[in-house]
Structure formats: structure tokens, C-alpha cells
Design a protein around this motif. Structure first.
Motif, PDB file in Angstrom:
ATOM      1  N   ALA A   1       0.819  -1.214   0.000  1.00  0.00           N
ATOM      2  CA  ALA A   1       0.000   0.000   0.000  1.00  0.00           C
ATOM      3  C   ALA A   1       0.853   1.264   0.000  1.00  0.00           C
ATOM      4  O   ALA A   1       0.586   2.207  -0.755  1.00  0.00           O
ATOM      5  N   ILE A   2       1.890   1.287   0.824  1.00  0.00           N
ATOM      6  CA  ILE A   2       2.733   2.478   0.929  1.00  0.00           C
ATOM      7  C   ILE A   2       3.461   2.755  -0.380  1.00  0.00           C
ATOM      8  O   ILE A   2       3.487   3.894  -0.860  1.00  0.00           O
ATOM      9  N   THR A   3       4.066   1.731  -0.966  1.00  0.00           N
ATOM     10  CA  THR A   3       4.805   1.947  -2.215  1.00  0.00           C
ATOM     11  C   THR A   3       3.869   2.358  -3.349  1.00  0.00           C
ATOM     12  O   THR A   3       4.233   3.168  -4.200  1.00  0.00           O
ATOM     13  N   ARG A   4       2.654   1.830  -3.340  1.00  0.00           N
ATOM     14  CA  ARG A   4       1.693   2.207  -4.375  1.00  0.00           C
ATOM     15  C   ARG A   4       1.260   3.652  -4.208  1.00  0.00           C
ATOM     16  O   ARG A   4       1.212   4.418  -5.179  1.00  0.00           O
ATOM     17  N   VAL A   5       0.957   4.054  -2.972  1.00  0.00           N
ATOM     18  CA  VAL A   5       0.521   5.428  -2.711  1.00  0.00           C
ATOM     19  C   VAL A   5       1.624   6.430  -3.063  1.00  0.00           C
ATOM     20  O   VAL A   5       1.351   7.525  -3.591  1.00  0.00           O
ATOM     21  N   LEU A   6       2.870   6.057  -2.814  1.00  0.00           N
ATOM     22  CA  LEU A   6       3.996   6.960  -3.084  1.00  0.00           C
ATOM     23  C   LEU A   6       4.482   6.893  -4.531  1.00  0.00           C
ATOM     24  O   LEU A   6       5.438   7.576  -4.893  1.00  0.00           O
ATOM     25  N   GLY A   7       3.827   6.088  -5.336  1.00  0.00           N
ATOM     26  CA  GLY A   7       4.200   5.997  -6.744  1.00  0.00           C
ATOM     27  C   GLY A   7       5.519   5.278  -6.983  1.00  0.00           C
ATOM     28  O   GLY A   7       6.206   5.541  -7.976  1.00  0.00           O
ATOM     29  N   LEU A   8       5.863   4.368  -6.100  1.00  0.00           N
ATOM     30  CA  LEU A   8       7.131   3.638  -6.219  1.00  0.00           C
ATOM     31  C   LEU A   8       6.993   2.341  -7.001  1.00  0.00           C
ATOM     32  O   LEU A   8       7.967   1.610  -7.170  1.00  0.00           O
ATOM     33  N   GLY A   9       5.793   2.040  -7.455  1.00  0.00           N
ATOM     34  CA  GLY A   9       5.568   0.824  -8.225  1.00  0.00           C
ATOM     35  C   GLY A   9       4.986  -0.294  -7.389  1.00  0.00           C
ATOM     36  O   GLY A   9       4.681  -0.120  -6.202  1.00  0.00           O
ATOM     37  N   ASP A  10       4.842  -1.450  -8.028  1.00  0.00           N
ATOM     38  CA  ASP A  10       4.322  -2.636  -7.351  1.00  0.00           C
ATOM     39  C   ASP A  10       5.473  -3.317  -6.633  1.00  0.00           C
ATOM     40  O   ASP A  10       6.402  -3.833  -7.259  1.00  0.00           O
TER      41      ASP A  10
END
Length: 195
Positions: A21-30
Motif C-alpha cells: 500500500a505504501i509503495t503504491r501510494v507513493l508511486g514507487l511501483g508494485d
């Protein structure tokens, strides 16, 4: 029925994939397509975003601790141990991700701290000392997991031996690939990508 309820709630809480969830919200990818594909803090660190990795570490450990503390408050010590073990199981096999989750190290440590803080701090100390010396996260996790049942017995908490042993066995099972890389010398060090 109460124990079953707290076990189920612990599992559902543990199943929340904070790293994804965090990486997705921050636009860091899957996160599952990055580095090792693991959903935990060590793999989030491979994105280069240290605050995201730290947040994942806190949340993944916190969900184990919260499961224990809520269950203890409303259901007693047996409920707390079941909820903590279930939260750990939920992180490793989350229903939300098709039962393909993380390796459970942060949740393991958070659960132990909430169950018995001296034992939890000892396990954290083992992890930290090993990480400082070896710079290998998986080795540190394996040592902390392996020693936790021993320390539980040594400090007179035989009731925690089984739950810590359960988590330790599963941590070793989830680290099979890491163990193979440790044996052949190819396991990456903390802060570096997978070779």
C-alpha cells in the motif's frame, strides 16, 4: 468462540499489506515486482525510499502488537497469544494478496514485544547486533527467530515457547531461498539490491 474470534481478527489484521500500500501510494511501483518481490520493509528499502521502509517496518510490527494488545485486553493471555500468532500468519499468507505475503520478521518482533517486552527486546537486540556485524537482514532474522524460543524458556516463560517456536519455524520456511544464498555467499547486504 471468543478464542476463534480473536484468532480470526488477528489474522485479518496481519493480512494488511502495508508495504504494498505504501509503495503504491507513493508511486514507487508494485513492490511485488521490485527486488526480492517480498512485501516487507527490507524490500521497500530497495526502492531507495528510507521513510517508506521505516513506515512499513513500524506498521508491520505494529499490526502484530495491536492484535496482541487488543486480544489481551478483551480476551486474556491465551487470546493474545493466538491473535499474535494469527497476525504473523496473516502477514505471511494474506488473504488480500492470494496468500502470497512476506517473511514475517517485523510482525514477529512486534508480536513478541507485545506478548512479553523483555523477550521482544532480546530478539530485537539479536537482530540488530547481527545486522550491524553482518549487514545481512535475512541472517539477522534467522538468528533472532531461532533464539527466541530458547530465550523464552531461559527467562521462565514456557508458555511463550510454542508461539515463538511456531513463528521461528515459519520464518525459516519463508527464508528457504535466503538460506540457499547465504550458503553460496550470494545473499545481498542491507541497502543493496539483489544481485
Amino acid at each position: 468462540m471468543t478464542l476463534i474470534l480473536w484468532t480470526a481478527l488477528g489474522y485479518l489484521l496481519g493480512s494488511i499489506p502495508f508495504g504494498v500500500a505504501i509503495t503504491r501510494v507513493l508511486g514507487l511501483g508494485d513492490l511485488r515486482q521490485i527486488g526480492s518481490g517480498n512485501i516487507g520493509a527490507t524490500n521497500v528499502l530497495r526502492t531507495g525510499n528510507k521513510p517508506a521502509a521505516f513506515a512499513t517496518l513500524l506498521l508491520d510490527s505494529g499490526k502484530g502488537a495491536i492484535a496482541v494488545l487488543l486480544a489481551r485486553h478483551f480476551g486474556g493471555e491465551t487470546a493474545a497469544m493466538l491473535a499474535g500468532g494469527a497476525a504473523f500468519l496473516g502477514h505471511c499468507f494474506p488473504v488480500w494478496l492470494g496468500f502470497r505475503g512476506g517473511k514475517g520478521v517485523a510482525t514477529f518482533l512486534g508480536t513478541l514485544i507485545a506478548l512479553h517486552w523483555p523477550l521482544g527486546l532480546i530478539a530485537c537486540g539479536v537482530w540488530l547486533l547481527s545486522a550491524v556485524i553482518s549487514r545481512i537482514s535475512s541472517l539477522s532474522a534467522l538468528l533472532a527467530a531461532a533464539l527466541s524460543p530458547v530465550f523464552a524458556w531461559a527467562i521462565g516463560r514456557a508458555d511463550l515457547v510454542l508461539v515463538s517456536l511456531f513463528m521461528a519455524v515459519l520464518i525459516f520456511a519463508r527464508h528457504r531461498a535466503n538460506i540457499a544464498r547465504l550458503l553460496d555467499g550470494s545473499e545481498p547486504r542491507i541497502g543493496r539490491g539483489k544481485p
